[in-house]
Design an enzyme around this catalytic site. Structure first.
Site, short mmCIF file in Angstrom:
data_model
loop_
_atom_site.label_atom_id
_atom_site.label_comp_id
_atom_site.label_asym_id
_atom_site.label_seq_id
_atom_site.Cartn_x
_atom_site.Cartn_y
_atom_site.Cartn_z
N GLU A 146 -4.92 -72.36 22.13
CA GLU A 146 -5.41 -73.67 21.69
C GLU A 146 -5.92 -73.60 20.25
O GLU A 146 -6.53 -72.60 19.86
CB GLU A 146 -6.50 -74.15 22.63
CG GLU A 146 -5.99 -74.36 24.05
CD GLU A 146 -7.10 -74.72 25.04
OE1 GLU A 146 -8.28 -74.86 24.62
OE2 GLU A 146 -6.79 -74.85 26.23
N HIS A 189 -7.54 -80.38 26.19
CA HIS A 189 -8.68 -79.67 26.78
C HIS A 189 -9.89 -80.61 26.85
O HIS A 189 -10.97 -80.30 26.36
CB HIS A 189 -9.02 -78.41 25.98
CG HIS A 189 -9.78 -77.40 26.79
ND1 HIS A 189 -9.69 -76.04 26.58
CD2 HIS A 189 -10.64 -77.53 27.84
CE1 HIS A 189 -10.46 -75.39 27.43
NE2 HIS A 189 -11.05 -76.29 28.21
N ARG A 200 -7.65 -72.61 32.75
CA ARG A 200 -7.49 -71.90 31.50
C ARG A 200 -6.01 -71.63 31.27
O ARG A 200 -5.27 -71.31 32.20
CB ARG A 200 -8.24 -70.56 31.50
CG ARG A 200 -9.72 -70.66 31.23
CD ARG A 200 -9.99 -71.07 29.78
NE ARG A 200 -11.40 -71.08 29.45
CZ ARG A 200 -12.18 -72.15 29.51
NH1 ARG A 200 -11.68 -73.29 29.95
NH2 ARG A 200 -13.44 -72.09 29.15
#
Length: 299
Positions: A248, A265, A219
């Site tokens: 993000e 991601h 993360r």
């Protein structure tokens, strides 16, 4: 049919199976919130007491992923709401990507690809990956899979986290700064929460050192992103491979460097993983509403 709510559009791998079984509502607007009994979403969704107050009949939060740092687990527990994730089914793919990012940084694969596409051929020398000391922060399922993949390359494998694992032979280093100092490559695979937000700070990056590489497939919350930008700009560390970011999908232009490999991601973004994730998300809901523990129950 049991009403369930998704706060964001459902992936095509998941939507058809859910709609066969449940009355699916996408977005809170127009959804019968007082009747909703399940909440479905990705690993980055936020579930807080304010949302729960609007869902008085909610019984289960089913995460289509393994992340749950945006979910107030204490608030769920206080209301007796079950939390289930799609555990284990994306482990191999995330670990594969982590190794790919590492090799791409060490061997300048992305930077050299850009050079060749622009007509270049002569490029700076890269660095050997084999024989490096590998540190893994967070030895859960994904951390173990990364360590197992890295071990054949590594001079040594070390790991850190909350506690030592008696079933592995790799060296445990409980302090993250010490783990970074002992490692040439530091992989982040730990779950993120308020307790470890920004734990990879300037001190950890300094300890990783001028030859060190940071790989993050966990993360963005784990990393002090401004400190990382500064460390890359100053040469405090050699490079980074990043699949996750602080905000993000915003990626700072300061990270657009030849020493950094950027990834959107995509750790679980394989056909196989997404199919398995969808199947498990549905299985979690089906089990719960059949009166059984979900297979991905987070305890």
């Amino acid at each position: 049919m049991i009403p369930i709510l998704s706060l964001s559009p459902l992936p095509e791998t998941l939507a058809p199976a859910l709609r066969e079984r449940y009355a699916v509502h996408v977005g809170a607007g127009g959804a019968p919130l007082p009747a909703v009994r399940a909440l479905v979403g990705g690993g980055s969704m936020t579930v807080d007491p304010a949302l729960l107050d609007r869902l008085p009949r909610l019984e289960i939060v089913a995460v289509h992923g393994v992340g749950h740092d945006g979910i107030d687990k204490a608030a769920l527990a206080a209301r007796g709401i079950v939390l289930a994730i799609t555990s284990d089914v994306l482990t191999e793919d995330v670990a594969d990507l982590a190794i790919g990012l590492w090799l791409a940084v060490e061997r300048r694969i992305a930077a050299n690809d850009r050079s060749v596409r622009a007509g270049g051929w002569s490029v700076p020398l890269a660095r050997r990956a084999s024989g490096r000391r590998i540190g893994v922060y967070g030895l859960g399922a994904i951390g173990r899979a990364i360590a197992a993949r890295a071990a054949p390359f590594a001079g040594e494998v070390l790991y850190g986290g909350r506690s030592a694992k008696p079933d592995v032979a790799w060296r445990f280093v409980p302090d993250l700064t010490a783990l970074a100092a002992a490692s040439d490559v530091l992989f982040l695979a730990a779950a993120a929460d308020a307790g470890n937000a920004g734990v990879v700070d300037a001190a950890v990056l300094t300890a990783l050192g001028t030859g060190g590489v940071l790989i993050n497939v966990a993360r963005g919350l784990l990393v002090d992103q401004p400190a990382l930008v500064a460390a890359l700009a100053s040469g405090t560390i050699a490079g980074a491979g990043l699949d996750v970011f602080a905000d993000e999908p915003s990626v700072p232009a300061a990270l657009h460097r030849d020493t950094v490999v950027l990834s959107p991601h995509q750790g679980s973004a394989t056909t196989e993983a997404r199919a398995a994730m969808a199947a498990m998300a549905v299985a979690n809901l089906d089990a719960h509403f059949a009166g059984m523990p979900p297979p991905g129950l987070l305890r």
